[in-house]
Scaffold this motif. Structure first.
Motif, short mmCIF file in Angstrom:
data_model
loop_
_atom_site.label_atom_id
_atom_site.label_comp_id
_atom_site.label_asym_id
_atom_site.label_seq_id
_atom_site.Cartn_x
_atom_site.Cartn_y
_atom_site.Cartn_z
N ASP A 93 0.66 -1.14 0.02
CA ASP A 93 0.08 -0.04 -0.07
C ASP A 93 0.94 1.46 0.09
OD1 ASP A 93 -2.27 -1.68 0.00
OD2 ASP A 93 -2.99 -0.98 1.88
N SER A 94 1.99 1.19 0.33
CA SER A 94 3.00 2.37 0.44
C SER A 94 3.35 2.96 -0.76
CB SER A 94 4.24 1.91 1.26
OG SER A 94 5.08 1.28 0.30
N VAL A 95 3.18 1.90 -1.93
CA VAL A 95 3.38 2.17 -3.10
C VAL A 95 1.94 2.98 -3.92
CG1 VAL A 95 3.88 1.51 -5.49
CG2 VAL A 95 4.88 0.76 -3.61
N LYS A 96 0.94 2.26 -3.46
CA LYS A 96 -0.60 2.67 -3.99
C LYS A 96 -0.81 3.83 -3.50
CE LYS A 96 -0.96 -0.87 -6.42
NZ LYS A 96 -0.89 -0.75 -7.98
N LEU A 97 -0.44 4.24 -2.22
CA LEU A 97 -0.70 5.48 -1.65
C LEU A 97 0.15 6.91 -2.51
CD1 LEU A 97 -0.88 4.82 1.82
CD2 LEU A 97 -2.49 5.03 0.70
N ALA A 98 1.36 6.40 -2.71
CA ALA A 98 2.00 7.48 -3.66
C ALA A 98 1.51 7.50 -5.01
CB ALA A 98 3.46 6.93 -3.59
N GLN A 99 1.03 6.63 -5.52
CA GLN A 99 0.55 6.45 -6.99
C GLN A 99 -0.88 7.24 -6.90
OE1 GLN A 99 0.22 2.35 -7.58
NE2 GLN A 99 2.07 2.18 -8.63
N ARG A 100 -1.73 7.16 -5.79
CA ARG A 100 -2.91 7.80 -5.60
C ARG A 100 -2.47 9.29 -5.51
NH1 ARG A 100 -6.32 7.26 -0.32
NH2 ARG A 100 -7.18 9.48 -0.12
N ALA A 101 -1.57 9.86 -4.86
CA ALA A 101 -1.34 11.27 -5.00
C ALA A 101 -0.72 11.69 -6.11
CB ALA A 101 -0.10 11.33 -3.56
N ARG A 102 0.08 10.82 -6.87
CA ARG A 102 0.46 11.35 -8.40
C ARG A 102 -0.65 11.39 -9.10
NH1 ARG A 102 4.41 7.40 -11.32
NH2 ARG A 102 2.86 5.80 -10.98
N SER A 103 -1.59 10.62 -9.13
CA SER A 103 -2.71 10.63 -10.05
C SER A 103 -3.43 11.78 -9.79
CB SER A 103 -3.64 9.38 -10.07
OG SER A 103 -4.42 9.30 -10.70
N GLU A 104 -3.64 11.94 -8.60
CA GLU A 104 -4.71 13.23 -8.23
C GLU A 104 -3.89 14.60 -8.53
OE1 GLU A 104 -5.10 13.21 -3.80
OE2 GLU A 104 -6.47 11.76 -4.07
N TYR A 105 -2.51 14.64 -8.67
CA TYR A 105 -1.95 15.75 -8.99
C TYR A 105 -1.72 16.09 -10.59
CZ TYR A 105 2.11 18.96 -9.86
OH TYR A 105 3.16 19.72 -10.42
N GLU A 106 -1.64 14.52 -11.11
CA GLU A 106 -1.73 14.61 -12.57
C GLU A 106 -2.93 15.44 -13.37
OE1 GLU A 106 1.55 11.14 -14.14
OE2 GLU A 106 -0.65 10.70 -13.58
N GLN A 107 -4.02 15.08 -12.48
CA GLN A 107 -5.34 15.59 -12.88
C GLN A 107 -5.27 17.32 -13.14
OE1 GLN A 107 -8.41 13.67 -10.92
NE2 GLN A 107 -7.48 11.60 -11.11
#
Length: 315
Positions: A93-107
């Motif tokens: 999940d440590s990766v998935k949380l970082a990916q979630r933040a990246r996805s939100e930022y990319e939007q």
């Protein structure tokens, strides 16, 4: 993103911004990090706070987010009361949380801006000394066999890879034998996945276990999957001279992410403010001139510091 694409980014970009401290920002959000798992306990109790910290660094201009897995390992989670399965999920999940933040930022970005530079997730792999939670990452004063080091690290590497990291961050490595074991594991069992290797050093250009930094850098320069070499978690005042040492021993990109200038006591686990510390905006141009191309912050650094680094790059 494959190894060749990441190598291409690292070699052709004039500079990439690495993020800053996780624990410092979690503490500001009321997360208790005073335990053997340190910031990784937030993966259990407040994952949304981890996402918020990652997002704050992307907003500040970071190109690379380091996962909240530096001190996350299955034995420590089990000791804290989790099952083996739950422990593995926390690292994943440590990766998935970082990916979630990246996805939100990319939007929030236009397609043009999104294509200018990569937004990468680096899976943090702290040393065995971090698991000991006794300050050993600042001494390197421990000794395991190569097999024991690899058996300790393998599960975390598998989980980080499975979750979809872009590269590994072998960081705050104080022990030459452990670093060799880690890179051997990378080459034999995770070949093709890039990693940076960042040492924990004294201010005499030696790894904390006494190995000359030049010797270590020259040794790891031969491995193609090690895509950057450098230092982290040291004083800002040490960085320029350390870059000069590293630059003489490698043709790889150089990564540096020091502490914010305050002084840490690993025995009391407390920080002492340094009112005379120079700012990133003052020092980053010197570090870039010396040869560093990946620059961020370690302990006690904040999104404001990362914003300073990003602004220095643009200037």
């Amino acid at each position: 993103m494959n190894n060749d694409l990441i190598k291409n980014w690292l070699e052709k970009q004039s500079a990439l911004v690495v993020d800053g401290a996780m624990a410092t920002e979690l503490e500001k959000r009321g997360v208790d990090t005073d335990n053997d798992l340190w910031s990784a306990m937030a993966l259990v109790h407040d994952p949304d706070a981890v996402v918020a910290v990652h997002r704050s660094y992307f907003d500040a201009g970071a190109n690379i987010a380091i996962t909240d897995s530096y001190q996350a390992n299955i034995p420590a989670f089990v000791k804290a009361g989790l099952t083996q399965e739950q422990s593995g999920k926390m690292i994943f999940d440590s990766v998935k949380l970082a990916q979630r933040a990246r996805s939100e930022y990319e939007q929030t970005l236009t397609d043009e801006v999104r294509q200018e530079k990569p937004l990468l997730i680096a899976g943090s792999v702290g040393p065995y000394g971090a698991y000991l939670a006794d300050g050993s990452e600042y001494t390197g004063d421990y000794s395991l066999t190569q097999q024991e080091y690899q058996d300790f690290h393998r599960a975390r590497l598998n989980l980080l890879e499975g979750a979809g990291i872009d590269l590994f961050a072998f960081e705050t490595q104080p022990n030459f034998a452990e670093a060799k074991a880690l890179v051997n594991l990378l080459q034999n069992e995770f070949s093709g996945i890039p990693a940076w290797l960042s040492f924990s050093v004294t201010d005499q250009a030696k790894l904390c276990d006494g190995t000359p930094l030049t010797q270590a850098v020259e040794y790891f320069n031969q491995f193609p999957d090690i895509v950057a070499i450098g230092v982290n978690c040291t004083a800002m005042a040490n960085i320029e001279a350390l870059i000069q040492v590293i630059a003489k021993a490698t043709d790889k990109p150089i990564i540096v992410y020091p502490n914010n200038g305050d002084t840490y006591d690993p025995v009391t686990k407390t920080w002492e403010l340094n009112p005379n510390a120079k700012s990133f905006s003052e020092l980053v141009p010197k570090w870039r001139a010396a040869g560093a191309s990946l620059i961020g912050g370690c302990c006690r650094t904040t999104p404001a510091d990362i914003q300073e680094i990003s602004a220095s790059f643009k200037a």
